[in-house]
Design a protein around this motif. Structure first.
Motif, PDB file in Angstrom:
ATOM      1  N   ASP A  51      38.051  23.759  83.114  1.00 22.99           N
ATOM      2  CA  ASP A  51      38.575  24.181  81.807  1.00 22.99           C
ATOM      3  C   ASP A  51      38.520  23.071  80.764  1.00 22.99           C
ATOM      4  OD1 ASP A  51      39.062  26.620  82.948  1.00 22.99           O
ATOM      5  OD2 ASP A  51      41.210  26.290  83.239  1.00 22.99           O
ATOM      6  N   VAL A  52      38.417  21.811  81.218  1.00 24.18           N
ATOM      7  CA  VAL A  52      38.350  20.698  80.267  1.00 24.18           C
ATOM      8  C   VAL A  52      37.129  20.834  79.356  1.00 24.18           C
ATOM      9  CG1 VAL A  52      37.004  19.190  81.793  1.00 24.18           C
ATOM     10  CG2 VAL A  52      38.521  18.182  80.087  1.00 24.18           C
ATOM     11  N   ALA A  55      38.334  23.451  76.588  1.00 23.70           N
ATOM     12  CA  ALA A  55      39.670  23.277  76.008  1.00 23.70           C
ATOM     13  C   ALA A  55      39.572  22.690  74.610  1.00 23.70           C
ATOM     14  CB  ALA A  55      40.500  22.376  76.907  1.00 23.70           C
ATOM     15  N   ASP A  57      41.944  21.683  72.794  1.00 21.41           N
ATOM     16  CA  ASP A  57      42.962  20.661  72.558  1.00 21.41           C
ATOM     17  C   ASP A  57      42.846  19.551  73.595  1.00 21.41           C
ATOM     18  OD1 ASP A  57      43.727  22.144  74.729  1.00 21.41           O
ATOM     19  OD2 ASP A  57      45.834  22.330  74.153  1.00 21.41           O
ATOM     20  N   GLY A  58      41.693  19.474  74.250  1.00 24.09           N
ATOM     21  CA  GLY A  58      41.502  18.482  75.298  1.00 24.09           C
ATOM     22  C   GLY A  58      40.644  17.309  74.845  1.00 24.09           C
ATOM     23  N   PRO A  59      40.325  16.411  75.758  1.00 24.93           N
ATOM     24  CA  PRO A  59      39.553  15.211  75.413  1.00 24.93           C
ATOM     25  C   PRO A  59      38.114  15.492  74.997  1.00 24.93           C
ATOM     26  CG  PRO A  59      39.851  15.383  77.785  1.00 24.93           C
ATOM     27  CD  PRO A  59      40.728  16.426  77.175  1.00 24.93           C
ATOM     28  N   TRP A 111      38.315  11.286  79.777  1.00 26.55           N
ATOM     29  CA  TRP A 111      38.612  12.501  80.550  1.00 26.55           C
ATOM     30  C   TRP A 111      38.653  12.238  82.060  1.00 26.55           C
ATOM     31  CZ3 TRP A 111      34.944  14.334  84.050  1.00 26.55           C
ATOM     32  CH2 TRP A 111      33.662  13.771  83.952  1.00 26.55           C
TER      33      TRP A 111
END
Length: 236
Positions: A51-52, A55, A57-59, A111
């Motif tokens: 999911d990274v 995403a 709102d992720g790195p 990450w």
């Protein structure tokens, strides 16, 4: 991509679209090929590490609109399922995704963790998510202002160290530049064609002395290194 411009639904469909001719012994069916996941497939919980990729709102948020993030995530899930949940399968896909994102000008944040996809680096080096394309080295201690290679994930020298070929050394142990060549500190070499003078690089300085080949040894090249060798060594 299929010849008609549409995306292939799986690797088998793409492979068959490239079929050129019927040849004896060849078949359109791949009995050993991994089959695509069914449309109603529910990904196991372990695939959540993928999911990274998508995403927002992720790195890797800056990558979502620069690369086909959905395709990379689908590939990540597929590879994890195919490899019975091994995280290494996800690491390869995510690494490729990050590399493509950075080539497209994306800003990637850290990450990797010690427990997930950690990148091991050689001695005197550490991981960086934005390793410079033209790192500081013994030949060029200051970063190049005209570097055309974008930053990417990789290993960089620890503070106080410079790149000397494939390893990092402190400045006093940097090699020498001699006639356009970089010589590692501590290395002996013959700069002339007939092995008359033997030179030594030490701490950025080159010192030479008259030392021609003697006895049954003669000047030659063995494994790419010029020196004085016995005839039997030169035949290897």
């Amino acid at each position: 991509m299929l010849p008609d411009g549409k995306l292939a639904s799986n690797a088998n469909e793409f492979g068959q679209s490239q079929w050129l001719a019927n040849v004896e012994g060849c078949s359109r069916d791949c009995k050993d090929c991994a089959q695509p996941l069914p449309d109603d497939f529910e990904p196991p919980a372990y695939t959540s590490v993928c999911d990274v990729i998508t995403a927002k709102d992720g790195p890797l948020a800056d990558c979502v609109d620069r690369v086909d993030s959905k395709q990379y995530r689908d590939d990540c899930v597929y590879d994890m399922v195919l490899n019975d949940g091994q995280k290494e399968a996800a690491c390869g896909i995510i690494s490729d995704y990050v590399a493509q994102c950075q080539r497209n000008g994306g800003c990637v944040k850290s990450w990797r963790t010690r427990k997930f996809c950690w990148m091991k680096c050689p001695a005197k080096m550490m991981y960086s998510v934005v390793a410079p394309g033209c790192p500081a080295s013994c030949l060029a201690p200051s970063p190049s202002a005209n570097c055309e290679i974008p930053p990417s994930e990789g290993c960089v020298c620890n503070p106080g160290f410079l790149l000397s070929q494939d390893r990092c050394v402190p400045l006093p142990r940097c090699g020498c530049k001699y006639n356009g060549r970089y010589i590692v500190s501590g290395e002996n070499f013959y700069p002339d064609s007939d092995c008359q003078r033997l030179c030594l690089c030490r701490g950025g300085m080159v010192a030479c002395e008259d030392k021609p080949c003697t006895g049954k040894k003669s000047c030659g090249v063995r494994k790419g290194v010029k020196g004085c060798y016995a005839a039997s060594d030169l035949s290897i």
